[in-house]
Design an enzyme around this catalytic site. Structure first.
Site, PDB file in Angstrom:
ATOM      1  N   GLY A  45       0.774  -1.243   0.000  1.00 37.37           N
ATOM      2  CA  GLY A  45       0.000   0.000   0.000  1.00 37.37           C
ATOM      3  C   GLY A  45       0.802   1.287   0.000  1.00 37.37           C
ATOM      4  O   GLY A  45       0.429   2.258  -0.644  1.00 37.37           O
ATOM      5  N   GLU A 102       3.167   4.414   6.300  1.00 37.54           N
ATOM      6  CA  GLU A 102       1.972   3.605   6.030  1.00 37.54           C
ATOM      7  C   GLU A 102       1.016   4.381   5.117  1.00 37.54           C
ATOM      8  O   GLU A 102       1.007   5.614   5.110  1.00 37.54           O
ATOM      9  CB  GLU A 102       1.308   3.259   7.371  1.00 37.54           C
ATOM     10  CG  GLU A 102       0.007   2.493   7.296  1.00 37.54           C
ATOM     11  CD  GLU A 102       0.097   1.121   6.619  1.00 37.54           C
ATOM     12  OE1 GLU A 102       0.658   1.052   5.506  1.00 37.54           O
ATOM     13  OE2 GLU A 102      -0.406   0.149   7.182  1.00 37.54           O
ATOM     14  N   ASP A 103       0.223   3.651   4.350  1.00 39.61           N
ATOM     15  CA  ASP A 103      -0.736   4.317   3.466  1.00 39.61           C
ATOM     16  C   ASP A 103      -1.908   4.914   4.241  1.00 39.61           C
ATOM     17  O   ASP A 103      -2.230   6.071   4.091  1.00 39.61           O
ATOM     18  CB  ASP A 103      -1.234   3.351   2.371  1.00 39.61           C
ATOM     19  CG  ASP A 103      -1.739   2.011   2.920  1.00 39.61           C
ATOM     20  OD1 ASP A 103      -1.715   1.801   4.154  1.00 39.61           O
ATOM     21  OD2 ASP A 103      -2.148   1.167   2.104  1.00 39.61           O
ATOM     22  N   ASP A 106      -6.428   3.003   9.943  1.00 39.69           N
ATOM     23  CA  ASP A 106      -7.861   2.856  10.072  1.00 39.69           C
ATOM     24  C   ASP A 106      -8.183   2.544  11.543  1.00 39.69           C
ATOM     25  O   ASP A 106      -8.265   3.452  12.353  1.00 39.69           O
ATOM     26  CB  ASP A 106      -8.293   1.732   9.120  1.00 39.69           C
ATOM     27  CG  ASP A 106      -9.780   1.662   8.899  1.00 39.69           C
ATOM     28  OD1 ASP A 106     -10.400   2.726   8.747  1.00 39.69           O
ATOM     29  OD2 ASP A 106     -10.332   0.554   8.871  1.00 39.69           O
ATOM     30  N   VAL A 156     -11.365   4.119   0.156  1.00 38.12           N
ATOM     31  CA  VAL A 156     -10.602   4.825  -0.882  1.00 38.12           C
ATOM     32  C   VAL A 156      -9.614   3.889  -1.580  1.00 38.12           C
ATOM     33  O   VAL A 156      -9.149   2.907  -0.999  1.00 38.12           O
ATOM     34  CB  VAL A 156      -9.845   6.037  -0.297  1.00 38.12           C
ATOM     35  CG1 VAL A 156     -10.811   7.120   0.145  1.00 38.12           C
ATOM     36  CG2 VAL A 156      -8.934   5.637   0.858  1.00 38.12           C
ATOM     37  N   ASP A 162      -5.590  -0.220  -2.599  1.00 38.24           N
ATOM     38  CA  ASP A 162      -6.250  -1.144  -3.523  1.00 38.24           C
ATOM     39  C   ASP A 162      -7.663  -1.499  -3.088  1.00 38.24           C
ATOM     40  O   ASP A 162      -8.058  -1.309  -1.931  1.00 38.24           O
ATOM     41  CB  ASP A 162      -5.457  -2.445  -3.601  1.00 38.24           C
ATOM     42  CG  ASP A 162      -5.586  -3.267  -2.320  1.00 38.24           C
ATOM     43  OD1 ASP A 162      -5.264  -2.725  -1.244  1.00 38.24           O
ATOM     44  OD2 ASP A 162      -6.038  -4.420  -2.387  1.00 38.24           O
ATOM     45  N   ARG A 168      -4.239   0.344  -7.580  1.00 39.00           N
ATOM     46  CA  ARG A 168      -3.086   0.932  -6.886  1.00 39.00           C
ATOM     47  C   ARG A 168      -2.382   1.976  -7.747  1.00 39.00           C
ATOM     48  O   ARG A 168      -1.717   2.868  -7.247  1.00 39.00           O
ATOM     49  CB  ARG A 168      -2.057  -0.150  -6.524  1.00 39.00           C
ATOM     50  CG  ARG A 168      -2.529  -1.150  -5.483  1.00 39.00           C
ATOM     51  CD  ARG A 168      -1.341  -1.981  -4.997  1.00 39.00           C
ATOM     52  NE  ARG A 168      -1.739  -3.205  -4.309  1.00 39.00           N
ATOM     53  CZ  ARG A 168      -2.042  -3.269  -3.015  1.00 39.00           C
ATOM     54  NH1 ARG A 168      -2.026  -2.177  -2.278  1.00 39.00           N
ATOM     55  NH2 ARG A 168      -2.372  -4.411  -2.462  1.00 39.00           N
TER      56      ARG A 168
HETATM   57  P1  IMP Z   1      -5.892  -0.954  10.453  1.00 36.21           P
HETATM   58  O1  IMP Z   1      -5.434   0.439  10.777  1.00 36.21           O
HETATM   59  O2  IMP Z   1      -5.233  -2.006  11.302  1.00 36.21           O
HETATM   60  O3  IMP Z   1      -7.393  -1.064  10.511  1.00 36.21           O
HETATM   61  O4  IMP Z   1      -5.469  -1.391   9.008  1.00 36.21           O
HETATM   62  C1  IMP Z   1      -5.330  -0.502   7.994  1.00 36.21           C
HETATM   63  C2  IMP Z   1      -5.005  -1.268   6.734  1.00 36.21           C
HETATM   64  O5  IMP Z   1      -6.208  -1.677   6.099  1.00 36.21           O
HETATM   65  C3  IMP Z   1      -4.287  -0.361   5.746  1.00 36.21           C
HETATM   66  O6  IMP Z   1      -2.899  -0.518   5.832  1.00 36.21           O
HETATM   67  C4  IMP Z   1      -4.846  -0.815   4.414  1.00 36.21           C
HETATM   68  O7  IMP Z   1      -4.051  -1.875   3.905  1.00 36.21           O
HETATM   69  C5  IMP Z   1      -6.212  -1.361   4.723  1.00 36.21           C
HETATM   70  N1  IMP Z   1      -7.261  -0.331   4.455  1.00 36.21           N
HETATM   71  C6  IMP Z   1      -8.006   0.303   5.377  1.00 36.21           C
HETATM   72  N2  IMP Z   1      -8.851   1.174   4.812  1.00 36.21           N
HETATM   73  C7  IMP Z   1      -8.635   1.103   3.476  1.00 36.21           C
HETATM   74  C8  IMP Z   1      -9.209   1.802   2.343  1.00 36.21           C
HETATM   75  O8  IMP Z   1     -10.087   2.672   2.428  1.00 36.21           O
HETATM   76  N3  IMP Z   1      -8.713   1.451   1.116  1.00 36.21           N
HETATM   77  C9  IMP Z   1      -7.749   0.515   0.948  1.00 36.21           C
HETATM   78  N4  IMP Z   1      -7.181  -0.145   1.993  1.00 36.21           N
HETATM   79  C10 IMP Z   1      -7.625   0.151   3.244  1.00 36.21           C
HETATM   80 MG    MG Z   2      -1.604  -1.453   4.373  1.00 43.27          MG
END
Ligand code: IMP
Ligand code: MG
Length: 181
Positions: A45, A102-103, A106, A156, A162, A168
């Site tokens: 990502g 990090e991308d 969440d 998104v 993705d 991507r």
């Molecule tokens: P979390 O913060 O542990 O919930 O994980 C976040 C990961 O979920 C990110 O690194 C992304 O790989 C994936 N992710 C969460 N939201 C999105 C989105 O809106 N689009 C694409 N990938 C997402």
């Molecule tokens: Mg990720």
């Protein structure tokens, strides 16, 4: 490339991405002067973001990558947020100043767990840079030292992010319509 039908809007344009990344690069350059900076991009990502960000940092940094497994959009995750390392670093980070890129953050579960793993390797410092921050879904508090944009509760894609491995390569961050086919 035609505007894909599943992309309902451009949330962040290429110009906005460029401008914000230049600002982040300046900030990081100033903050890590005379430090031993290692930038860790998280695959896949953050590959595009990391590539642009390191070019905006004017320091003799070390660039490394890691791949970790985390749940992907919609699927449930274990409450512990345990992640698996699919590809580890090639370099040692002990005594170095580490910036994880990090991308999107969440729930924060994935990153929280990864930061613990990295902290155990005794870096001199450990900070997080996230292009996107969706604070409304945060479960675990996670300090983000460098943040590109806060985004609302929409899925998104683009600029590294993705949906089932696609989109991507879009040069912008777009909102994705997951309903229907
Ligand atoms: P979390 O913060 O542990 O919930 O994980 C976040 C990961 O979920 C990110 O690194 C992304 O790989 C994936 N992710 C969460 N939201 C999105 C989105 O809106 N689009 C694409 N990938 C997402
Ligand atoms: Mg990720």
């Amino acid at each position: 490339m035609d505007f894909p039908e599943k992309i309902t809007a451009i949330l962040i344009s290429p110009e906005q991405l460029r401008a914000r990344i230049a600002e982040l690069g300046n900030q990081i350059t100033n903050d890590f002067k005379n430090k031993d900076l290692t930038v860790i991009g998280l695959l896949k990502g953050s590959a595009l973001f990391t590539a642009d960000l390191v070019r905006a940092i004017e320091l003799p940094l070390i660039l490394d990558f890691m791949a970790i497994s985390s749940y992907e959009g919609g699927k449930s995750t274990s409450p512990t947020g345990v992640v698996k390392i699919l590809k580890d670093l090639d370099t040692e980070i002990e005594g170095r100043d580490v910036l994880v890129v990090e991308d999107i953050v969440d729930t924060g579960l994935t990153l929280n767990y990864l930061m613990k793993i990295l902290r155990a390797r005794n870096p001199a410092s450990l900070h997080l840079c996230a292009l996107l921050d969706r604070t409304v879904r945060r479960i675990i508090e996670l300090p983000i030292a460098y943040r590109g944009f806060e985004i609302p509760d929409v899925y998104v894609v683009g600029y590294g992010l993705d949906h089932q491995q696609r989109y991507r390569n879009l040069p912008y961050i777009g909102t994705y319509n997951s309903t229907g086919n």
